[in-house]
Write a protein that holds these residues in place. Structure first.
Motif, PDB file in Angstrom:
ATOM      1  N   PRO A  41       8.455 -10.843 -14.887  1.00 35.87           N
ATOM      2  CA  PRO A  41       7.630 -10.777 -16.172  1.00 35.87           C
ATOM      3  C   PRO A  41       6.661  -9.869 -16.265  1.00 35.87           C
ATOM      4  O   PRO A  41       6.142  -9.766 -15.024  1.00 35.87           O
ATOM      5  N   LYS A  42       5.963  -9.400 -17.155  1.00 34.90           N
ATOM      6  CA  LYS A  42       4.941  -8.641 -17.218  1.00 34.90           C
ATOM      7  C   LYS A  42       3.818  -9.528 -17.548  1.00 34.90           C
ATOM      8  O   LYS A  42       3.665 -10.311 -18.283  1.00 34.90           O
ATOM      9  N   VAL A  43       2.972  -9.414 -16.322  1.00 35.75           N
ATOM     10  CA  VAL A  43       1.716 -10.252 -16.270  1.00 35.75           C
ATOM     11  C   VAL A  43       0.469  -9.442 -16.180  1.00 35.75           C
ATOM     12  O   VAL A  43       0.397  -8.877 -14.966  1.00 35.75           O
ATOM     13  N   GLU A  44      -0.126  -9.016 -17.171  1.00 35.91           N
ATOM     14  CA  GLU A  44      -1.185  -8.093 -17.226  1.00 35.91           C
ATOM     15  C   GLU A  44      -2.481  -8.661 -16.177  1.00 35.91           C
ATOM     16  O   GLU A  44      -2.837  -9.633 -16.052  1.00 35.91           O
ATOM     17  N   GLY A  45      -2.577  -7.623 -15.254  1.00 36.57           N
ATOM     18  CA  GLY A  45      -3.950  -7.695 -14.153  1.00 36.57           C
ATOM     19  C   GLY A  45      -3.223  -8.699 -12.984  1.00 36.57           C
ATOM     20  O   GLY A  45      -4.317  -8.723 -12.326  1.00 36.57           O
ATOM     21  N   ALA A  46      -2.018  -9.025 -12.815  1.00 38.03           N
ATOM     22  CA  ALA A  46      -1.669 -10.014 -11.975  1.00 38.03           C
ATOM     23  C   ALA A  46      -1.540  -9.056 -10.612  1.00 38.03           C
ATOM     24  O   ALA A  46      -0.883  -8.076 -10.848  1.00 38.03           O
ATOM     25  N   SER A  47      -1.584  -9.710  -9.443  1.00 39.85           N
ATOM     26  CA  SER A  47      -1.308  -9.259  -8.328  1.00 39.85           C
ATOM     27  C   SER A  47       0.137  -9.476  -7.839  1.00 39.85           C
ATOM     28  O   SER A  47       0.831  -8.956  -6.921  1.00 39.85           O
ATOM     29  N   GLY A  48       0.987 -10.237  -8.413  1.00 40.43           N
ATOM     30  CA  GLY A  48       2.021 -10.691  -8.222  1.00 40.43           C
ATOM     31  C   GLY A  48       2.361 -11.962  -9.314  1.00 40.43           C
ATOM     32  O   GLY A  48       1.816 -12.194 -10.229  1.00 40.43           O
ATOM     33  N   GLY A  49       3.681 -12.420  -9.054  1.00 46.12           N
ATOM     34  CA  GLY A  49       4.344 -13.272 -10.043  1.00 46.12           C
ATOM     35  C   GLY A  49       5.267 -13.881  -9.918  1.00 46.12           C
ATOM     36  O   GLY A  49       6.239 -13.123  -8.878  1.00 46.12           O
ATOM     37  N   PRO A  50       6.256 -14.689 -10.583  1.00 47.09           N
ATOM     38  CA  PRO A  50       7.506 -15.095 -10.470  1.00 47.09           C
ATOM     39  C   PRO A  50       8.336 -14.180 -11.084  1.00 47.09           C
ATOM     40  O   PRO A  50       8.301 -13.420 -11.741  1.00 47.09           O
ATOM     41  N   LEU A  51       9.610 -14.182 -10.489  1.00 44.36           N
ATOM     42  CA  LEU A  51      10.757 -13.276 -10.591  1.00 44.36           C
ATOM     43  C   LEU A  51      12.066 -13.919 -10.498  1.00 44.36           C
ATOM     44  O   LEU A  51      12.206 -14.737  -9.735  1.00 44.36           O
ATOM     45  N   ARG A  52      13.022 -13.541 -11.214  1.00 45.92           N
ATOM     46  CA  ARG A  52      14.464 -13.807 -10.849  1.00 45.92           C
ATOM     47  C   ARG A  52      15.117 -12.652 -10.111  1.00 45.92           C
ATOM     48  O   ARG A  52      15.008 -11.626 -10.541  1.00 45.92           O
ATOM     49  N   VAL A  53      15.510 -13.002  -8.885  1.00 48.78           N
ATOM     50  CA  VAL A  53      16.372 -11.984  -8.025  1.00 48.78           C
ATOM     51  C   VAL A  53      17.635 -12.413  -7.922  1.00 48.78           C
ATOM     52  O   VAL A  53      18.250 -13.473  -7.464  1.00 48.78           O
ATOM     53  N   LEU A  54      18.571 -11.531  -8.059  1.00 49.42           N
ATOM     54  CA  LEU A  54      20.030 -11.638  -7.965  1.00 49.42           C
ATOM     55  C   LEU A  54      20.448 -10.450  -6.951  1.00 49.42           C
ATOM     56  O   LEU A  54      20.106  -9.124  -7.192  1.00 49.42           O
ATOM     57  N   GLY A 109       0.800  -1.124   0.120  1.00 48.83           N
ATOM     58  CA  GLY A 109       0.016  -0.026   0.000  1.00 48.83           C
ATOM     59  C   GLY A 109       0.721   1.451   0.015  1.00 48.83           C
ATOM     60  O   GLY A 109       0.327   2.630  -0.424  1.00 48.83           O
ATOM     61  N   ALA A 110       2.109   1.305   0.458  1.00 51.86           N
ATOM     62  CA  ALA A 110       3.091   2.299   0.558  1.00 51.86           C
ATOM     63  C   ALA A 110       3.839   2.129  -0.608  1.00 51.86           C
ATOM     64  O   ALA A 110       4.706   3.143  -0.878  1.00 51.86           O
ATOM     65  N   ASN A 111       3.429   1.507  -1.807  1.00 52.87           N
ATOM     66  CA  ASN A 111       3.973   1.549  -2.952  1.00 52.87           C
ATOM     67  C   ASN A 111       5.537   1.129  -3.060  1.00 52.87           C
ATOM     68  O   ASN A 111       6.460   1.574  -3.721  1.00 52.87           O
ATOM     69  N   LYS A 112       5.702  -0.131  -2.330  1.00 54.60           N
ATOM     70  CA  LYS A 112       6.980  -0.615  -1.908  1.00 54.60           C
ATOM     71  C   LYS A 112       6.799  -1.859  -2.396  1.00 54.60           C
ATOM     72  O   LYS A 112       5.820  -2.768  -2.364  1.00 54.60           O
ATOM     73  N   TRP A 113       7.944  -2.705  -2.844  1.00 52.18           N
ATOM     74  CA  TRP A 113       7.959  -4.256  -3.353  1.00 52.18           C
ATOM     75  C   TRP A 113       8.115  -5.214  -2.159  1.00 52.18           C
ATOM     76  O   TRP A 113       8.712  -4.671  -1.077  1.00 52.18           O
ATOM     77  N   GLY A 114       7.498  -6.477  -2.420  1.00 51.24           N
ATOM     78  CA  GLY A 114       7.615  -7.415  -1.209  1.00 51.24           C
ATOM     79  C   GLY A 114       7.982  -8.537  -2.137  1.00 51.24           C
ATOM     80  O   GLY A 114       7.231  -9.010  -2.961  1.00 51.24           O
ATOM     81  N   LEU A 115       9.106  -9.358  -1.797  1.00 51.72           N
ATOM     82  CA  LEU A 115       9.674 -10.438  -2.417  1.00 51.72           C
ATOM     83  C   LEU A 115       9.506 -11.512  -1.462  1.00 51.72           C
ATOM     84  O   LEU A 115      10.043 -11.365   0.053  1.00 51.72           O
ATOM     85  N   GLU A 116       9.076 -12.758  -1.936  1.00 49.91           N
ATOM     86  CA  GLU A 116       8.764 -13.826  -1.071  1.00 49.91           C
ATOM     87  C   GLU A 116       9.395 -15.014  -1.769  1.00 49.91           C
ATOM     88  O   GLU A 116      10.217 -14.799  -2.688  1.00 49.91           O
ATOM     89  N   ASN A 117      10.044 -16.170  -0.840  1.00 50.46           N
ATOM     90  CA  ASN A 117      10.611 -17.258  -1.049  1.00 50.46           C
ATOM     91  C   ASN A 117      12.093 -17.034  -1.865  1.00 50.46           C
ATOM     92  O   ASN A 117      12.625 -17.758  -2.702  1.00 50.46           O
ATOM     93  N   LEU A 118      12.933 -16.088  -1.194  1.00 52.20           N
ATOM     94  CA  LEU A 118      14.106 -15.781  -1.521  1.00 52.20           C
ATOM     95  C   LEU A 118      14.922 -16.851  -0.837  1.00 52.20           C
ATOM     96  O   LEU A 118      14.796 -17.217  -0.021  1.00 52.20           O
ATOM     97  N   ALA A 119      16.154 -17.053  -1.834  1.00 54.23           N
ATOM     98  CA  ALA A 119      17.036 -17.871  -1.351  1.00 54.23           C
ATOM     99  C   ALA A 119      18.600 -17.423  -0.935  1.00 54.23           C
ATOM    100  O   ALA A 119      18.917 -16.443  -1.350  1.00 54.23           O
ATOM    101  N   ASN A 120      19.210 -18.102   0.031  1.00 51.19           N
ATOM    102  CA  ASN A 120      20.580 -17.626   0.483  1.00 51.19           C
ATOM    103  C   ASN A 120      20.628 -16.255   0.867  1.00 51.19           C
ATOM    104  O   ASN A 120      21.570 -15.638   0.606  1.00 51.19           O
ATOM    105  N   LEU A 121      19.650 -15.876   1.820  1.00 54.23           N
ATOM    106  CA  LEU A 121      19.563 -14.330   2.182  1.00 54.23           C
ATOM    107  C   LEU A 121      20.730 -14.376   3.226  1.00 54.23           C
ATOM    108  O   LEU A 121      21.230 -13.356   3.378  1.00 54.23           O
ATOM    109  N   ALA A 122      21.026 -15.314   3.983  1.00 55.97           N
ATOM    110  CA  ALA A 122      21.917 -15.199   5.040  1.00 55.97           C
ATOM    111  C   ALA A 122      23.626 -14.758   4.311  1.00 55.97           C
ATOM    112  O   ALA A 122      24.478 -14.419   5.016  1.00 55.97           O
ATOM    113  N   THR A 123      23.797 -14.927   2.940  1.00 56.04           N
ATOM    114  CA  THR A 123      25.015 -14.723   2.245  1.00 56.04           C
ATOM    115  C   THR A 123      24.946 -13.116   1.842  1.00 56.04           C
ATOM    116  O   THR A 123      26.099 -12.722   1.365  1.00 56.04           O
TER     117      THR A 123
END
Length: 101
Positions: free
Chosen positions: A85-98, A58-72
């Motif tokens: 990826p662009k997913v029209e009308g979706a409230s969320g979706g998969p992404l690659r995080v580095l 609601g504050a226009n910030k992002w939220g990432l879930e299911n991240l791996a190796n955060l301790a590193t």
């Protein structure tokens, strides 16, 4: 999947997440761009109101879930690259995080 969701006999999931107070502090006092967790949700497992989602997103910030190796990842000095990826009308979706540092 059973261990990851940690559901009890009633199907309620149990895993850690951000408290509403922590999310409010990060959003309003620290002005973070977003938050991330290595669990299924920004909210705690048994949440039914998803107050952390509402606060952060609601504050226009992002939220990432299911991240791996955060301790590193170091607490400061890194760069996060999130490629959704662009997913029209979706409230969320998969992404690659580095994270690079």
């Amino acid at each position: 999947p059973v261990t990851f969701t940690n559901a009890d006999s009633m199907g309620t999931m149990h895993f850690p997440g951000f408290s509403l107070e922590a999310a409010q502090f990060l959003v309003h006092e620290r002005q973070v761009a977003g938050i991330g967790v290595d669990t299924l949700s920004l909210d705690i497992g048994p949440s039914t109101d998803f107050a952390v989602h509402l606060e952060v997103l609601g504050a226009n910030k992002w939220g990432l879930e299911n991240l791996a190796n955060l301790a590193t990842v170091p607490p400061a000095g890194g760069t996060l690259i999130a490629a959704p990826p662009k997913v029209e009308g979706a409230s969320g979706g998969p992404l690659r995080v580095l994270a690079v540092w």
